[in-house]
Design an enzyme around this catalytic site. Structure first.
Site, mmCIF file in Angstrom:
data_model
loop_
_atom_site.group_PDB
_atom_site.id
_atom_site.type_symbol
_atom_site.label_atom_id
_atom_site.label_comp_id
_atom_site.label_asym_id
_atom_site.label_seq_id
_atom_site.Cartn_x
_atom_site.Cartn_y
_atom_site.Cartn_z
ATOM 1 N N ASP B 114 0.867 -1.179 0.000
ATOM 2 C CA ASP B 114 0.000 0.000 0.000
ATOM 3 C C ASP B 114 0.904 1.229 0.000
ATOM 4 O OD1 ASP B 114 -2.297 1.494 0.123
ATOM 5 O OD2 ASP B 114 -2.543 1.316 2.282
ATOM 6 N N TYR B 264 -8.137 4.403 23.697
ATOM 7 C CA TYR B 264 -7.416 5.553 23.162
ATOM 8 C C TYR B 264 -8.123 6.162 21.957
ATOM 9 C CZ TYR B 264 -3.224 3.650 25.415
ATOM 10 O OH TYR B 264 -2.329 3.190 26.302
ATOM 11 N N ILE B 265 -8.470 5.295 20.997
ATOM 12 C CA ILE B 265 -8.987 5.799 19.731
ATOM 13 C C ILE B 265 -10.317 6.507 19.956
ATOM 14 C CG2 ILE B 265 -9.673 5.159 17.383
ATOM 15 C CD1 ILE B 265 -7.886 2.691 17.615
ATOM 16 N N LEU B 267 -11.535 7.727 22.684
ATOM 17 C CA LEU B 267 -11.365 8.908 23.528
ATOM 18 C C LEU B 267 -10.841 10.091 22.713
ATOM 19 C CD1 LEU B 267 -12.024 9.022 26.453
ATOM 20 C CD2 LEU B 267 -9.645 8.599 27.005
ATOM 21 N N HIS B 539 13.282 25.727 35.846
ATOM 22 C CA HIS B 539 12.119 26.338 36.477
ATOM 23 C C HIS B 539 11.737 27.610 35.723
ATOM 24 C CE1 HIS B 539 9.360 27.604 39.566
ATOM 25 N NE2 HIS B 539 9.913 28.809 39.517
#
Lengths: 462, 571
Positions: B114, B264-265, B267, B539
């Site tokens: 592909d 994950y996907i 969300l 910092h």
């Protein structure tokens, strides 16, 4: 609310609902008598918290608690927190199990001072927990009662109407004939927040789905429609020096009024000569035509030519051009306010419109208006002319683009163009509009058209 | 140690190449600087490997040129191969392996049927990051409260769907061409066609309608990846019932979309869709949303990412049947109770996104020719990614990495596995520690994690008889987070108080995905809390959240500073 429900005005159901009321009352009474059994309440863990979920009970029934010891973990909208016991004693009965949700301030457990009282507390928790579901059921009942009051008051067709209130809810084509409520996630959230019963809301979304704006619209109107009829027209003596909290309806009105502040609005006024309209009214009054219908019709016809004035701004990014012209007309009712809607006022002929208006007003008085009959307006008319008010300023109802305040038509001395002085009937109208979508020139053009129609009203009768 | 160090930074190293026009320079530079610089500090190794890696690289380039010339004479007598290494599949895993193979001096070919880049670049992490970048900015602009707090005034934020979709597509195209160029420039042969194993050390490839070519290689890596998994009963039409493949093209933004699966996907897409104005309904088979996450992090994430947004959910239900919208009817989703199997509910929505995970793409690989049977589609492998045949024996010279073996379905895990395989075939034994591989979910704010969740750690602790310590810090105390007005967030450290070993770190908050690497590197390198807590952080930066975290851990005084940590664990 309790006062209302306890009156003898509720004929048959009063005995049914007494247990729940006396249940809650009895609870507090028994508390005074035997203060040794205490309730543990759902605490307010944040300023925005309205209910809390029990994450876990750290103690089981029968456990001894000392003051300051953590008893339960509660999940609020913000965080999980341990809740401590303010008193010493025994956790006698858990009334809300783990995973259960309870409103802030409601009892979630009972605390017995001595071991001997545990059994007593348990018995008590059972009786009061059995009353809890009844409280939840109160809402649908109210609606039925509201309808049930009607035959007594108006001797109108009763039972079928009552049914219609519940069944004529969100009729979604694929929702098994309205058995199931189809509402979008946000609509559901809002309904919970605004305490709107989705069963009474008519959906305007795709395929009749209830969307957020339907709930918002219903939040204003539902309390009016659903609150039980006033027992008697008392002029309640206002006790000076007291603070009286809003009723749900007043709360909803307040919310909407505050919400309207977020809309940038402006006003444009116009003076319209009504001699021709008055003459027309005189002529067709006998056929049942009302002034309100005439004004609504004239407004609708003017809106046809100015669709932008019939639009609204829903998301702050776009114009929503409404497909139909629905004129909402504000009606004072029982000290409250409702806006029955004349749907498709531009298309319906003046006679039908007048009949429709009469029907709506009757229904409003009988509190039988169905949601789509009061929350689908696209343009609002508010008329205080009958009180002799000659001009005023209306607040824009959220979700619409414009509202027109109509003053009384009064004989006025006017100078005509040819330099003469004459007498004409004139009324002042004042339109408040959302400037995000409707601009000054739009209103000016609209008012000009409206004035033309009113001053030459032959089109109103077709 | 060397290789562990390598694998952890392998992905950032190769990412660097994407953005550079001069691959040769780019690869030598970041790898040497980052790897060896870090290693020098941590372990006191000298620049020996530094120069040697450079040497190998240069010789490899000459080498590859030479061999590619000789590859034309395609006689394959035993012990003479066309390539040292053939990789089937040019996704992120294959790419990572190829780059490392070249560096190790291997003559390498990669077969792709592909487009180069695989799922991650073309239909996964890369375009989704473009959409999430948009959703993050939209969220910020739409949050009146947030803007007001910063003193900003923004008039109505809007978006152009096609413009957003183009951004995602352009990003994928750019990364794809970077990836292709980086391999070409290093002398990796890109063979176009579907690769099939025809026998030991022998692969055929070719396009449909053309004669097949057969090539031989000393070692073969299968890196064919995965495709979206669609449970049966769900009819995907690509318009109203879609998978992530379609969703990333953003051909529409439905008013109401159901997302099946809250991993994950799902969300990430809920973050994109709600920012663009959709309302979302999650459908989750397990009892909890976000089942893969540390429960505490999941709970907090739900409070921030789900509850206040226009999202509702059904948990503990299966979507048994999903019918696309047609004839004026909406998408219809039938739900049953996951436990009782009783019909539970029917949903009618505008669109449904199937995000129920991914299935390995291993059909037609010719595994039968080497006596290998897949398990639920996955290629069985041992901890060194060596393929196992039906008799439980290792197939010599055949490896499988990435989603196709199902060990850890993450792009960078595939790349790390590929690098690990190359290390092995070039003569250095290597086992990848999967517990040092970080994972991230790019919601707003982000979620990231490495190692064990708290329940996993407690289970392990009970079995092995050690104590578990948990330390937490809030983003609310971080100056930089507060400056950004993004104080919502939590970092959580799970560790062994007796040894100071880091067992897991979970972060939910601003830029969590970037913050996790201090922890994942520490795990990979075996750095202990009592040592890392003396490392200095600039910092004010978000990295101080982790600094605080390490400092707040209570490691027992007796824990030594330099003892061995527990051995890397292969999953």
């Amino acid at each position: 609310m309790a006062n209302v429900l306890q009156t003898s005005f509720l004929p048959s159901t009063s005995s049914l609902r007494r247990p729940s009321i006396s249940g809650s009352k009895g609870k507090s009474q028994s508390l005074q008598v035997k203060a040794k059994i205490r309730e543990i309440f759902m605490p307010a863990l944040s300023s925005t918290m309205t209910e809390g979920k029990i994450v876990s009970w750290m103690k089981s029934e029968g456990d001894k608690l000392s003051k300051g010891e953590s008893v339960v973990v509660v999940e609020s909208d913000k965080a999980d927190m341990d809740v401590e016991s303010f008193h010493e004693g025994f956790l006698a009965a858990i009334m809300v199990e783990e995973g259960g949700v309870a409103p802030v301030g409601s009892a979630i457990a009972l605390l017995a001072e001595t071991e001997d009282e545990i059994a007593e507390a348990k018995a008590k928790s059972q009786s009061s927990s059995s009353s809890t579901p009844q409280v939840v059921e109160e809402k649908p009942k109210q609606i039925e009662e509201a309808a049930l009051d009607v035959p007594a008051a108006a001797a109108a067709p009763s039972v079928p109407v009552a049914k219609a209130v519940t069944l004529g809810s969100a009729v979604h084509p694929a929702s098994e004939g309205g058995k199931r409520i189809v509402a979008s996630p946000y609509a559901k959230k809002l309904a919970k927040e605004l305490k709107v019963d989705l069963g009474t809301v008519v959906g305007s979304g795709p395929l009749g789905r209830i969307v957020a704006k339907d709930v918002e619209a219903a939040a204003v109107a539902v309390p009016v429609a659903a609150s039980p009829a006033k027992p008697d027209p008392v002029a309640p003596g206002i006790e000076l020096g007291t603070v009286v909290p809003f009723t749900t309806m007043q709360g909803a009105v307040s919310r909407n009024m505050v919400e309207s502040l977020s809309v940038p609005r402006f006003r444009v006024g116009y003076t319209i000569t009504t001699n021709a309209l008055d003459a027309l009214y005189k002529k067709i009054k006998s056929k049942g035509v009302t002034m309100t219908a005439l004004l609504a019709k004239a407004t609708a016809l003017a809106l046809v030519q100015h669709p932008v004035v019939n639009s609204c701004c829903r998301d702050g990014n776009s114009f929503t051009y409404n497909s139909s012209i629905n004129i909402a007309v504000a009606v004072a009712i029982d000290g409250g306010l409702i806006t029955p809607v004349l749907q498709d006022a531009d298309k319906v002929d003046i006679y039908t419109l007048s009949r429709k208006w009469k029907e709506l007003v009757d229904k409003a008085r009988a509190k039988q208006l169905q949601p789509h009959e009061y929350n689908t307006g696209t343009f609002t008319l508010s008329n205080l002319g009958m009180f002799g008010v000659d001009r005023f300023d209306a607040i824009l109802p959220p979700g619409t683009g414009a509202i027109m305040a109509v003053g009384a038509s009064q004989p006025t001395v006017v100078a005509s163009k040819d330099g003469r002085i004459g007498m004409k009937n004139q009324m002042q109208v004042n339109v408040t509009a959302d400037h995000r979508v409707i601009y000054g020139a739009d209103l000016a053009a609209f008012l000009q058209t409206l004035a033309k129609i009113v001053e030459d009203p032959k089109d109103l009768t077709f | 140690m060397h290789s562990i160090c390598f694998q952890a930074t392998g992905v950032p190293g190769s990412n660097y190449i994407f953005d550079s026009c001069s691959p040769a320079l780019a690869i030598s530079k970041p790898i040497n600087l980052r790897f060896c610089g870090l290693r020098k500090e941590a372990f006191g190794f000298s620049g020996l490997t530094h120069s040697s890696s450079g040497r190998v690289r240069f010789s490899s380039r000459g080498h590859s040129k030479k061999v590619s010339a000789s590859a034309e004479s395609n006689g394959s007598p035993p012990k003479s191969f066309d390539y040292d290494l053939i990789i089937i599949g040019a996704g992120v895993g294959g790419h990572g392996a190829a780059l490392h193979a070249v560096e190790k001096g291997l003559k390498t070919a990669i077969i792709e049927g592909d487009v180069v880049g695989g799922t991650c670049v073309n239909r996964g992490c890369v375009p989704s990051k473009a959409l999430l970048a948009v959703s993050g900015k939209m969220r910020e602009l739409q949050s009146e409260h947030h803007m007001k707090a910063l003193g900003l005034q923004v008039s109505a934020a809007g978006y152009d769907r096609q413009g957003v979709a183009d951004h995602a597509n352009n990003l994928a195209l750019k990364i794809r061409s970077n990836l292709t160029n980086s391999m070409k420039a290093l002398g990796v042969d890109i063979l176009t066609g579907v690769g099939t194993i025809v026998g030991p050390q022998k692969v055929k490839y070719g396009k449909v309608g053309f004669p097949d070519n057969i090539v031989t290689a000393k070692n073969i890596i299968i890196a064919t990846g995965s495709v979206p998994f669609v449970p049966k009963g769900i009819e995907v039409d690509g318009k109203t019932v879609i998978t992530s493949d379609h969703a990333l093209k953003l051909e529409s933004v439905p008013d109401w979309i159901a997302i099946v699966g809250s991993g994950y996907i799902g969300l990430e897409f809920s973050d994109v869709y709600t920012a663009l104005g959709s309302e979302v309904t999650f459908i989750e088979a397990l009892d909890q949303l976000m089942p893969g996450f540390d429960p505490e992090i999941g709970k907090l994430a739900q409070r921030v990412l789900i509850n206040p947004r226009k999202i509702d959910y059904h948990t503990g239900v299966f979507a048994t049947k999903i019918t696309p919208a047609k004839d004026g009817k909406p998408v219809i989703i039938e739900l049953i109770d996951a436990k009782t199997k009783e019909p539970k509910d029917t949903l009618e929505v505008d669109s449904a996104l199937i995000a129920t995970g991914r299935a390995p793409f291993t059909n037609g690989l010719g595994l039968e020719n080497v006596n290998v049977v897949t398990q639920r589609g996955f290629v069985p492998v041992d901890e060194r990614m060596r393929v196992i045949d039906t008799n439980g024996n290792l197939v010599p010279h055949l490896y499988c990495i990435g989603d196709a073996n199902g060990k850890m379905m993450l792009a960078h895990a595939a790349s790390a596995q590929g690098i690990s395989v190359v290390e092995q075939v070039t003569g250095r034994d290597h086992v990848l520690n999967h517990l040092s591989i970080p994972a991230a979910c790019f919601t707003h704010p982000e979620i990231s994690m490495v190692g064990l969740t708290e329940p996993q750690a407690r289970e392990k602790a009970q079995k092995e008889g050690f104590e578990v310590g948990v330390a937490k810090t809030s983003f609310k105390a971080n100056t930089k987070a507060l400056a950004e007005n993004e104080g919502e967030g939590l970092a959580k450290l799970i560790y062994r108080p007796d040894s100071g070993e880091i067992l897991g770190v979970h972060i939910f908050g601003l830029h969590a995905a970037d913050l996790i690497h201090e922890a994942s590197n520490a795990i990979a390198l075996g750095t202990r809390i009592q040592d890392i807590k003396f490392a200095v952080h600039a910092h004010p930066t978000l990295s101080e959240v982790l600094d605080e975290l390490f400092k707040s851990a209570k490691v027992k005084a007796a824990a030594s500073s330099h003892g061995p940590v527990s051995e890397p664990v292969a999953v």
